[in-house]
Design a protein around this motif. Structure first.
Motif, PDB file in Angstrom:
ATOM      1  N   LEU A  68     -40.218  56.619 -82.139  1.00 20.15           N
ATOM      2  CA  LEU A  68     -40.551  57.357 -80.928  1.00 20.15           C
ATOM      3  C   LEU A  68     -39.258  58.185 -80.818  1.00 20.15           C
ATOM      4  O   LEU A  68     -39.389  59.479 -80.537  1.00 20.15           O
ATOM      5  CB  LEU A  68     -40.604  56.572 -79.835  1.00 20.15           C
ATOM      6  CG  LEU A  68     -40.723  57.275 -78.318  1.00 20.15           C
ATOM      7  CD1 LEU A  68     -42.022  57.920 -78.503  1.00 20.15           C
ATOM      8  CD2 LEU A  68     -40.802  55.977 -77.162  1.00 20.15           C
ATOM      9  N   ILE A 245     -44.095  58.566 -84.889  1.00 17.95           N
ATOM     10  CA  ILE A 245     -45.396  57.958 -84.331  1.00 17.95           C
ATOM     11  C   ILE A 245     -46.546  57.824 -85.185  1.00 17.95           C
ATOM     12  O   ILE A 245     -47.484  56.626 -85.421  1.00 17.95           O
ATOM     13  CB  ILE A 245     -45.347  58.071 -82.851  1.00 17.95           C
ATOM     14  CG1 ILE A 245     -44.328  57.934 -81.895  1.00 17.95           C
ATOM     15  CG2 ILE A 245     -46.776  57.353 -82.105  1.00 17.95           C
ATOM     16  CD1 ILE A 245     -44.620  58.531 -80.434  1.00 17.95           C
ATOM     17  N   SER A 272     -47.679  60.369 -74.138  1.00 22.84           N
ATOM     18  CA  SER A 272     -46.333  61.217 -74.690  1.00 22.84           C
ATOM     19  C   SER A 272     -46.463  62.540 -74.748  1.00 22.84           C
ATOM     20  O   SER A 272     -45.529  63.627 -73.924  1.00 22.84           O
ATOM     21  CB  SER A 272     -45.531  60.564 -75.838  1.00 22.84           C
ATOM     22  OG  SER A 272     -45.417  59.110 -75.615  1.00 22.84           O
TER      23      SER A 272
END
Length: 293
Positions: A68, A245, A272
């Motif tokens: 991330l 990710i 996100s």
């Protein structure tokens, strides 16, 4: 006759629109549902509902935390640098009196190369043994670098490749927006004795802000999904320094076949992206509402 023709068109378009909507929503619903299960593709048992256990385990996973962070960091650096260089190139090409078409075509060439081909070309250039970059370093008496296998350089190498390939997209969108700036505004600024700096900040940038915003939005969404270059060049290594990710989802979903776990990670990735792009979307929505009012 015309009404009949229109009615026929609407009767064809409406079902197609509904079908496309269903086809779009079904995978989303399927993914969200799987994210709350322990669905394992090779298991003989049916998937069981486990609540938010997948999400808790994902956020506790050090591998995901690193992926991330790498993804966010890569997105921020890539989008800012590509947008800035694209803006500079667009301003430069727009100022040319001759050869705009030729320069514009040459600048767009990297974007036309398929991503896989781009990755393989740069892999050869970054090669530790006979890569042209290391040969240039040796020529100036510098120590060669193992660019894609060194923790200190692998992330930067991928970043350079992405900037090389997608800066032309930023350039193209901003250049197209520059063509819409009325010539009368330049003439009025010249009459007022404005310098180029004044014209840049008070005429050009305000008029092309929509184009710049579109570049930021598109590149943010696309860069956050970075996978192909990583999978070809480093596979997330060395020591997870280039893990993203998308690569994390691929690892657990495609390789480990943990569909429920990877689905939860996919939902986190989607949220996100929405968060990163929300500022521009909200601003654009407010602008459109005001224009309608």
């Amino acid at each position: 006759m015309i009404k009949t023709h229109k009615g026929f068109i609407y009767s064809m378009i409406l079902p197609a629109a509904v079908l496309l909507t269903v086809l779009s929503l079904f995978p989303l619903f399927f993914t969200i549902r799987n994210g709350f299960t322990d669905y394992y593709l090779l298991s003989k048992k049916s998937a069981h509902f486990i609540g938010v256990k997948n999400y808790i385990n994902i956020f506790k996973d050090a591998y995901f935390q690193r992926a991330l962070w790498n993804t966010v960091k890569f997105t921020v650096f890539a989008v800012i640098i590509e947008t800035f260089i694209g803006l500079v190139l667009a301003l430069f090409v727009n100022s040319l009196h001759k050869g705009q078409s030729l320069v514009r075509t040459l600048l767009l060439l990297p974007m036309l190369v398929p991503t896989v081909t781009t990755a393989l070309i740069w892999q050869t250039m970054f090669s530790n043994n006979n890569g042209i970059i290391n040969q240039m370093l040796e020529f100036i008496n510098m120590t060669p670098v193992n660019w894609l296998m060194d923790v200190k350089t692998a992330f930067k190498a991928i970043l350079v490749i992405d900037i090389w390939q997608y800066t032309p997209l930023a350039f193209l969108l901003i250049y197209a927006e520059l063509q819409t700036v009325p010539q009368s505004q330049y003439e009025a600024a010249d009459i007022d004795g404005a310098s180029y700096k004044d014209k840049l900040f008070h005429v050009i940038l305000p008029d092309i802000s929509t184009g710049i915003g579109m570049v930021l939005l598109l590149r943010t969404i696309d860069t956050f999904r970075l996978f192909d270059k990583i999978n070809i060049l480093t596979r997330g290594g060395p020591a997870n320094s280039t893990a993203t990710i998308s690569q994390y989802i691929y690892q657990y979903g495609t390789k480990n076949l943990q569909i429920g776990y990877s689905a939860a990670a996919s939902v986190i990735m989607t949220i996100s992206v929405l968060i990163l792009a929300s500022a521009y979307v909200i601003k654009k929505f407010k602008t459109d509402i005001k224009s309608l009012g």
